[in-house]
Design a protein around this motif. Structure first.
Motif, PDB file in Angstrom:
ATOM      1  N   LYS A 206       5.620  -7.053  -3.230  1.00 58.49           N
ATOM      2  CA  LYS A 206       4.299  -6.549  -2.849  1.00 58.49           C
ATOM      3  C   LYS A 206       3.346  -7.738  -2.737  1.00 58.49           C
ATOM      4  CE  LYS A 206       1.130  -2.748  -3.787  1.00 58.49           C
ATOM      5  NZ  LYS A 206       0.850  -1.583  -4.667  1.00 58.49           N
ATOM      6  N   GLY A 207       3.430  -8.422  -1.600  1.00 59.00           N
ATOM      7  CA  GLY A 207       2.555  -9.548  -1.341  1.00 59.00           C
ATOM      8  C   GLY A 207       3.039 -10.873  -1.878  1.00 59.00           C
ATOM      9  N   GLU A 208       4.194 -10.919  -2.574  1.00 61.56           N
ATOM     10  CA  GLU A 208       4.673 -12.192  -3.120  1.00 61.56           C
ATOM     11  C   GLU A 208       5.096 -13.168  -2.023  1.00 61.56           C
ATOM     12  OE1 GLU A 208       6.134  -9.135  -6.250  1.00 61.56           O
ATOM     13  OE2 GLU A 208       5.618  -9.157  -4.120  1.00 61.56           O
ATOM     14  N   TRP A 209       5.559 -12.638  -0.914  1.00 57.60           N
ATOM     15  CA  TRP A 209       5.870 -13.486   0.237  1.00 57.60           C
ATOM     16  C   TRP A 209       4.544 -13.756   0.939  1.00 57.60           C
ATOM     17  CZ3 TRP A 209       9.304 -11.776   4.990  1.00 57.60           C
ATOM     18  CH2 TRP A 209       9.473 -12.894   5.836  1.00 57.60           C
ATOM     19  N   LEU A 210       4.022 -14.948   0.739  1.00 59.11           N
ATOM     20  CA  LEU A 210       2.636 -15.240   1.102  1.00 59.11           C
ATOM     21  C   LEU A 210       2.369 -15.127   2.595  1.00 59.11           C
ATOM     22  CD1 LEU A 210       1.811 -18.187  -1.320  1.00 59.11           C
ATOM     23  CD2 LEU A 210       1.374 -15.739  -1.593  1.00 59.11           C
ATOM     24  N   THR A 211       3.339 -15.423   3.428  1.00 56.43           N
ATOM     25  CA  THR A 211       3.124 -15.312   4.869  1.00 56.43           C
ATOM     26  C   THR A 211       3.096 -13.853   5.331  1.00 56.43           C
ATOM     27  OG1 THR A 211       5.495 -15.544   5.320  1.00 56.43           O
ATOM     28  CG2 THR A 211       4.167 -17.556   5.337  1.00 56.43           C
ATOM     29  N   GLU A 212       3.521 -12.947   4.443  1.00 56.24           N
ATOM     30  CA  GLU A 212       3.476 -11.507   4.724  1.00 56.24           C
ATOM     31  C   GLU A 212       2.775 -10.810   3.556  1.00 56.24           C
ATOM     32  OE1 GLU A 212       4.405  -9.974   7.439  1.00 56.24           O
ATOM     33  OE2 GLU A 212       5.373 -11.638   8.468  1.00 56.24           O
ATOM     34  N   ALA A 213       1.606 -11.332   3.188  1.00 55.99           N
ATOM     35  CA  ALA A 213       0.918 -10.858   1.983  1.00 55.99           C
ATOM     36  C   ALA A 213       0.437  -9.427   2.087  1.00 55.99           C
ATOM     37  CB  ALA A 213      -0.262 -11.785   1.672  1.00 55.99           C
ATOM     38  N   SER A 214       0.288  -8.899   3.296  1.00 52.64           N
ATOM     39  CA  SER A 214      -0.193  -7.525   3.468  1.00 52.64           C
ATOM     40  C   SER A 214       0.933  -6.502   3.426  1.00 52.64           C
ATOM     41  CB  SER A 214      -0.934  -7.389   4.805  1.00 52.64           C
ATOM     42  OG  SER A 214      -0.042  -7.594   5.897  1.00 52.64           O
ATOM     43  N   VAL A 215       2.142  -6.975   3.177  1.00 51.46           N
ATOM     44  CA  VAL A 215       3.331  -6.112   3.265  1.00 51.46           C
ATOM     45  C   VAL A 215       3.840  -5.730   1.878  1.00 51.46           C
ATOM     46  CG1 VAL A 215       5.804  -6.179   3.805  1.00 51.46           C
ATOM     47  CG2 VAL A 215       4.130  -6.819   5.538  1.00 51.46           C
ATOM     48  N   THR A 216       4.212  -4.473   1.752  1.00 53.52           N
ATOM     49  CA  THR A 216       5.030  -4.002   0.640  1.00 53.52           C
ATOM     50  C   THR A 216       6.389  -3.637   1.216  1.00 53.52           C
ATOM     51  OG1 THR A 216       3.216  -3.140  -0.704  1.00 53.52           O
ATOM     52  CG2 THR A 216       5.389  -2.179  -1.071  1.00 53.52           C
ATOM     53  N   ALA A 217       7.447  -4.126   0.604  1.00 56.67           N
ATOM     54  CA  ALA A 217       8.789  -3.819   1.094  1.00 56.67           C
ATOM     55  C   ALA A 217       9.676  -3.403  -0.069  1.00 56.67           C
ATOM     56  CB  ALA A 217       9.397  -5.028   1.804  1.00 56.67           C
ATOM     57  N   VAL A 218      10.524  -2.441   0.186  1.00 56.33           N
ATOM     58  CA  VAL A 218      11.535  -2.036  -0.784  1.00 56.33           C
ATOM     59  C   VAL A 218      12.896  -2.329  -0.171  1.00 56.33           C
ATOM     60  CG1 VAL A 218      10.120  -0.305  -1.930  1.00 56.33           C
ATOM     61  CG2 VAL A 218      11.466   0.350   0.068  1.00 56.33           C
ATOM     62  N   GLY A 219      13.872  -2.601  -1.019  1.00 52.03           N
ATOM     63  CA  GLY A 219      15.182  -2.975  -0.498  1.00 52.03           C
ATOM     64  C   GLY A 219      16.324  -2.467  -1.360  1.00 52.03           C
ATOM     65  N   PHE A 220      17.419  -2.154  -0.697  1.00 50.05           N
ATOM     66  CA  PHE A 220      18.647  -1.736  -1.370  1.00 50.05           C
ATOM     67  C   PHE A 220      19.790  -2.644  -0.906  1.00 50.05           C
ATOM     68  CE2 PHE A 220      16.334   2.185  -2.039  1.00 50.05           C
ATOM     69  CZ  PHE A 220      16.810   2.632  -3.269  1.00 50.05           C
ATOM     70  N   ASN A 238       0.447  -2.524   2.841  1.00 53.30           N
ATOM     71  CA  ASN A 238      -0.089  -2.256   1.504  1.00 53.30           C
ATOM     72  C   ASN A 238      -1.119  -1.140   1.477  1.00 53.30           C
ATOM     73  OD1 ASN A 238       1.493  -4.237   0.386  1.00 53.30           O
ATOM     74  ND2 ASN A 238      -0.090  -5.810   0.444  1.00 53.30           N
ATOM     75  N   ASN A 239      -2.016  -1.140   2.442  1.00 54.06           N
ATOM     76  CA  ASN A 239      -3.144  -0.208   2.400  1.00 54.06           C
ATOM     77  C   ASN A 239      -2.835   1.141   3.046  1.00 54.06           C
ATOM     78  OD1 ASN A 239      -3.010  -1.035   5.023  1.00 54.06           O
ATOM     79  ND2 ASN A 239      -5.128  -1.737   5.188  1.00 54.06           N
ATOM     80  N   ALA A 240      -1.591   1.343   3.467  1.00 52.35           N
ATOM     81  CA  ALA A 240      -1.253   2.566   4.208  1.00 52.35           C
ATOM     82  C   ALA A 240      -0.537   3.607   3.357  1.00 52.35           C
ATOM     83  CB  ALA A 240      -0.398   2.226   5.420  1.00 52.35           C
ATOM     84  N   VAL A 241       0.115   3.176   2.295  1.00 52.42           N
ATOM     85  CA  VAL A 241       0.869   4.096   1.445  1.00 52.42           C
ATOM     86  C   VAL A 241       0.626   3.754  -0.018  1.00 52.42           C
ATOM     87  CG1 VAL A 241       2.707   4.623   3.104  1.00 52.42           C
ATOM     88  CG2 VAL A 241       2.905   2.626   1.642  1.00 52.42           C
ATOM     89  N   THR A 242       0.694   4.745  -0.873  1.00 57.42           N
ATOM     90  CA  THR A 242       0.530   4.530  -2.306  1.00 57.42           C
ATOM     91  C   THR A 242       1.878   4.217  -2.946  1.00 57.42           C
ATOM     92  OG1 THR A 242       0.886   6.856  -2.860  1.00 57.42           O
ATOM     93  CG2 THR A 242      -1.379   6.163  -2.325  1.00 57.42           C
ATOM     94  N   ASP A 243       1.828   3.628  -4.141  1.00 55.70           N
ATOM     95  CA  ASP A 243       3.057   3.353  -4.872  1.00 55.70           C
ATOM     96  C   ASP A 243       3.829   4.646  -5.153  1.00 55.70           C
ATOM     97  OD1 ASP A 243       2.399   0.695  -4.858  1.00 55.70           O
ATOM     98  OD2 ASP A 243       1.719   0.630  -6.946  1.00 55.70           O
ATOM     99  N   ARG A 244       3.109   5.709  -5.463  1.00 55.82           N
ATOM    100  CA  ARG A 244       3.764   6.980  -5.743  1.00 55.82           C
ATOM    101  C   ARG A 244       4.476   7.511  -4.498  1.00 55.82           C
ATOM    102  NH1 ARG A 244       3.991  11.309  -9.043  1.00 55.82           N
ATOM    103  NH2 ARG A 244       4.067  13.377  -8.071  1.00 55.82           N
ATOM    104  N   GLU A 245       3.821   7.379  -3.353  1.00 53.76           N
ATOM    105  CA  GLU A 245       4.441   7.853  -2.123  1.00 53.76           C
ATOM    106  C   GLU A 245       5.696   7.053  -1.801  1.00 53.76           C
ATOM    107  OE1 GLU A 245       3.153   8.920   2.500  1.00 53.76           O
ATOM    108  OE2 GLU A 245       1.843   7.682   1.247  1.00 53.76           O
ATOM    109  N   ILE A 246       5.628   5.756  -2.048  1.00 50.28           N
ATOM    110  CA  ILE A 246       6.812   4.920  -1.821  1.00 50.28           C
ATOM    111  C   ILE A 246       7.961   5.389  -2.698  1.00 50.28           C
ATOM    112  CG2 ILE A 246       7.775   2.611  -2.117  1.00 50.28           C
ATOM    113  CD1 ILE A 246       5.024   1.500  -1.323  1.00 50.28           C
ATOM    114  N   ALA A 247       7.670   5.570  -4.005  1.00 51.49           N
ATOM    115  CA  ALA A 247       8.719   5.930  -4.956  1.00 51.49           C
ATOM    116  C   ALA A 247       9.269   7.327  -4.707  1.00 51.49           C
ATOM    117  CB  ALA A 247       8.182   5.826  -6.380  1.00 51.49           C
ATOM    118  N   MET A 248       8.399   8.258  -4.379  1.00 52.32           N
ATOM    119  CA  MET A 248       8.820   9.654  -4.260  1.00 52.32           C
ATOM    120  C   MET A 248       9.394  10.003  -2.894  1.00 52.32           C
ATOM    121  SD  MET A 248       8.297  10.755  -7.270  1.00 52.32           S
ATOM    122  CE  MET A 248       8.561  12.504  -7.021  1.00 52.32           C
ATOM    123  N   ARG A 249       8.880   9.364  -1.852  1.00 55.77           N
ATOM    124  CA  ARG A 249       9.318   9.723  -0.494  1.00 55.77           C
ATOM    125  C   ARG A 249      10.257   8.699   0.122  1.00 55.77           C
ATOM    126  NH1 ARG A 249       5.469  10.553   4.903  1.00 55.77           N
ATOM    127  NH2 ARG A 249       7.212  10.887   6.365  1.00 55.77           N
TER     128      ARG A 249
END
Length: 271
Positions: A206-220, A238-249
């Motif tokens: 969640k923003g740790e990749w500085l060149t893509e700081a506006s991005v949240t990514a999940v991976g499997f 980041n500003n388009a979805v909540t953490d809960r929405e990411i986890a639940m949906r």
């Protein structure tokens, strides 16, 4: 010089001596217990001078084919050796299994995904839905190099890959002089990232990749058996979805896609 000779006529070409010697060293190392050996042992087995063996090993190390063991005196086979025998199969499962599955799941996921495999301390994007997702901020991601320790792709693969692959990759990253190299040398940081990823069951940045700081990514991970051969992500703003929405949906949807690809890759014909 005549050019009519067939390319199949091997008598027209001289042996590349350096390549032959490098392969001899690899074969000798492969035959040693655990695939581990030192310069003196390898020189004795191959009949090459110790200086030559050392130079060849350092070249092979640069290519990721061998790496130093903890004592700094011995060398071990790197994961790139294993991948040499899997290259064709790798391309096959990506084209035959991953690409159609990613397209089929795009409607449910909406956000774009990248599928990547490790190469030289990076995750290389091999397939993507960025070009067809309406929510993508990028249109051309295939072939780009994703940093290992700050991306969900890299964290997913590192957490679930084979131990020797993780060791070789971290050793390679530790030699870098940039921020990634500094992170790789911080053993506590690496252990924390791997521990948190494994506990969560999926990777996240969640923003740790500085060149893509506006991005949240999940991976499997994409796995064959217990070990990862690659990883797949979902890229969100980041500003388009909540953490809960990411986890639940989105996490359950991406897990389903990753499992489908893993099952297909495991059943791909080999040999």
């Amino acid at each position: 010089m005549p050019v009519s000779a067939s390319f199949g006529d091997s008598t027209l070409y001289r042996e590349v001596r350096g390549l032959s010697r490098g392969l001899a060293v690899l074969r000798a190392l492969n035959a040693m217990p655990g695939g581990i050996g030192g310069v003196v042992e390898l020189a004795r087995v191959t009949g090459l001078h110790r200086t030559t063996v050392k130079r060849l090993l350092e070249t092979l190390k640069t290519e990721g084919l061998v790496h130093h063991k903890d004592d700094g005196l011995s060398y071990a086979l790197g994961f790139e050796v294993r991948r040499l025998s899997e290259g064709y199969v790798g391309a096959d499962w990506i084209d035959r299994v991953a690409a159609p599955a990613m397209r089929a799941h795009l409607r449910a996921l909406s956000w774009p995904s990248d599928l990547a495999t490790p190469d030289g301390g990076f995750m290389i994007v091999r397939e993507s839905t960025h070009r067809v997702s309406m929510l993508s901020q990028h249109r051309a991601t295939i072939g780009i190099r994703i940093p290992m320790l700050v991306s969900s792709l890299g964290r997913a693969w590192l957490t679930w890959c084979a131990d020797e692959e993780r060791e070789a990759t971290l050793s390679l990253l530790q030699e870098r002089s940039d921020a990634i190299g500094e992170m790789a040398r911080d053993g506590a940081y690496v252990k924390r990232v791997l521990r948190e990823t494994r506990r969560r069951g999926y990777a996240m940045n969640k923003g740790e990749w500085l060149t893509e700081a506006s991005v949240t990514a999940v991976g499997f991970p994409i796995r064959i058996g217990e070990h990862a051969i690659g990883a797949i992500n979902l890229v969100l703003q980041n500003n388009a979805v909540t953490d809960r929405e990411i986890a639940m949906r989105y996490v359950p949807l991406l897990r389903t896609l990753a499992d489908e690809i893993s099952q297909g890759a495991a059943s791909s014909p080999r040999g």
